[in-house]
Design an enzyme around this catalytic site. Structure first.
Site, PDB file in Angstrom:
ATOM      1  N   ASP A  86       0.811  -1.219   0.000  1.00 46.17           N
ATOM      2  CA  ASP A  86       0.000   0.000   0.000  1.00 46.17           C
ATOM      3  C   ASP A  86       0.843   1.266   0.000  1.00 46.17           C
ATOM      4  O   ASP A  86       0.331   2.358  -0.258  1.00 46.17           O
ATOM      5  CB  ASP A  86      -0.956   0.014   1.192  1.00 46.17           C
ATOM      6  CG  ASP A  86      -0.236  -0.156   2.528  1.00 46.17           C
ATOM      7  OD1 ASP A  86       0.572   0.712   2.888  1.00 46.17           O
ATOM      8  OD2 ASP A  86      -0.492  -1.161   3.219  1.00 46.17           O
ATOM      9  N   GLU A 106       7.514  -6.506  -2.826  1.00 43.50           N
ATOM     10  CA  GLU A 106       6.094  -6.849  -2.706  1.00 43.50           C
ATOM     11  C   GLU A 106       5.791  -7.993  -3.661  1.00 43.50           C
ATOM     12  O   GLU A 106       6.166  -7.935  -4.836  1.00 43.50           O
ATOM     13  CB  GLU A 106       5.227  -5.625  -3.031  1.00 43.50           C
ATOM     14  CG  GLU A 106       3.756  -5.899  -3.252  1.00 43.50           C
ATOM     15  CD  GLU A 106       3.072  -6.531  -2.055  1.00 43.50           C
ATOM     16  OE1 GLU A 106       2.372  -7.547  -2.252  1.00 43.50           O
ATOM     17  OE2 GLU A 106       3.233  -6.012  -0.928  1.00 43.50           O
ATOM     18  N   GLY A 139       9.181 -12.197  -1.028  1.00 50.56           N
ATOM     19  CA  GLY A 139      10.108 -11.649  -0.042  1.00 50.56           C
ATOM     20  C   GLY A 139      11.102 -12.666   0.475  1.00 50.56           C
ATOM     21  O   GLY A 139      12.273 -12.349   0.712  1.00 50.56           O
ATOM     22  N   ASP A 156       6.800  -5.866   6.775  1.00 49.15           N
ATOM     23  CA  ASP A 156       5.411  -5.390   6.818  1.00 49.15           C
ATOM     24  C   ASP A 156       4.532  -6.439   6.153  1.00 49.15           C
ATOM     25  O   ASP A 156       4.036  -6.257   5.048  1.00 49.15           O
ATOM     26  CB  ASP A 156       5.323  -4.035   6.092  1.00 49.15           C
ATOM     27  CG  ASP A 156       3.924  -3.451   6.098  1.00 49.15           C
ATOM     28  OD1 ASP A 156       3.058  -3.989   6.812  1.00 49.15           O
ATOM     29  OD2 ASP A 156       3.685  -2.459   5.385  1.00 49.15           O
ATOM     30  N   THR A 158       1.543  -9.645   5.914  1.00 45.63           N
ATOM     31  CA  THR A 158       0.217 -10.061   6.338  1.00 45.63           C
ATOM     32  C   THR A 158       0.380 -11.067   7.474  1.00 45.63           C
ATOM     33  O   THR A 158       1.495 -11.385   7.895  1.00 45.63           O
ATOM     34  CB  THR A 158      -0.551 -10.699   5.180  1.00 45.63           C
ATOM     35  OG1 THR A 158       0.209 -11.812   4.677  1.00 45.63           O
ATOM     36  CG2 THR A 158      -0.761  -9.701   4.049  1.00 45.63           C
ATOM     37  N   PRO A 163       0.257 -16.541   1.436  1.00 44.80           N
ATOM     38  CA  PRO A 163       1.566 -16.105   0.946  1.00 44.80           C
ATOM     39  C   PRO A 163       2.468 -15.537   2.035  1.00 44.80           C
ATOM     40  O   PRO A 163       3.690 -15.564   1.911  1.00 44.80           O
ATOM     41  CB  PRO A 163       1.206 -15.023  -0.084  1.00 44.80           C
ATOM     42  CG  PRO A 163      -0.191 -15.319  -0.491  1.00 44.80           C
ATOM     43  CD  PRO A 163      -0.853 -15.892   0.716  1.00 44.80           C
TER      44      PRO A 163
END
EC number: 2.5.1.16
Length: 281
Positions: A86, A106, A139, A156, A158, A163
């Site tokens: 984001d 990302e 990542g 950062d 989830t 994933p």
């Protein structure tokens, strides 16, 4: 009938946010993206039904993950962000004029493009900063292959499902340490300890095996419900013992305006409640 978005991340607990206007609802190769308006939190992004970021309270999460390690380090020049599609984490990191290069990795290009279009206020122009290198990749693969040399690494991610699960493994943390400079700092998103205690314990067990200084710090973010959120902290350097007056001087020298972070909050965030301390092996 009023439409509510209900998050069911936890087995025995759920939170709901009222959906004022549904703005976007689509699935990518990796996950389902949804954006809606909420009267209190503004635009809300969910991935697979789990709240990821809101216009209203994202500043708390992003300020505390970015400014705590950078200001504690005192001389960070190269920063790696794993996740953060984001753009909010990049936004805060790039506020530091002394940071010369930010690599952001990302996994899902769709999240980045989607956020630029539907949540532009989160990134606030960060994707246009020439110091930012955006890498679309896994990542865990990136951290295994990078030459490293990062002063600060911010994971950062989830939650550890789908994933994001690989970003909570001992192997990933070991590769992250290798990618740090000698006094570099690794910080991670470790969920809400009251609801996700095992997640914090597992990360801290890995950190204690890798780093001289391994702990976590806390911040309360309304849409990450169930209590304060924990951020893992690992380093072989002296950054956590930086005196409050030095933190204050460094912060004032940046000229950055924050809505949550202060040097006093920075220092206090490492004072852990008893139930959180017991989760750290």
């Amino acid at each position: 009938m009023t439409d509510w978005s209900t998050e069911t991340l936890h087995a025995d607990y759920a939170q709901s946010l009222k959906v004022g206007t549904l703005i976007y609802d689509s699935e990518t190769e990796h996950q389902r993206l949804r954006v809606f308006e909420n009267g209190t939190f503004g635009r809300v992004l969910t991935l697979d039904g789990v709240v990821q970021v809101t216009e209203g309270d994202n500043f708390i999460y992003h300020e505390m993950m970015a400014h705590v390690p950078i200001i504690a380090h005192g001389a960070a020049r190269r920063v790696l962000i794993i996740g953060g599609g984001d753009g909010g984490m990049a936004r805060e990191v790039l506020k530091h004029r002394d940071v010369t290069h930010v690599t952001m990795v990302e996994i899902d290009a769709g999240v980045v493009e989607f956020s630029k279009e539907y949540l532009p206020g989160i990134s606030a122009g960060a994707f246009d900063d020439p110091r930012l290198e955006l890498v679309i990749a896994d990542g865990a693969d990136f951290i295994r292959q990078t030459a490293g040399g990062y002063d600060v690494i911010i994971v950062d991610s989830t939650d550890p499902i789908g994933p994001g699960e690989v970003l909570f493994s001992d192997t990933f943390y070991g590769h992250a340490k290798r990618a740090l400079t000698d006094d570099g700092i690794l910080v991670t998103q470790n969920g809400v300890p009251f609801m996700q205690g095992e997640e914090l314990t597992n990360t801290m067990r890995a950190f204690r095996a890798l780093f001289t200084d391994a702990t976590c710090y806390l911040a309360t973010i309304p849409t990450y419900a169930g209590g304060p959120m924990a951020f893992g902290w690992g380093t072989d350097g002296p950054a956590r013992s930086t005196p409050p007056e030095v933190l204050r001087g460094r912060f004032e020298a940046t000229g950055i305006t924050t809505a949550y972070y202060t040097p006093e909050v920075h220092a206090a965030a490492f004072a852990l409640p008893g139930y959180v301390s017991k989760l750290i092996p």
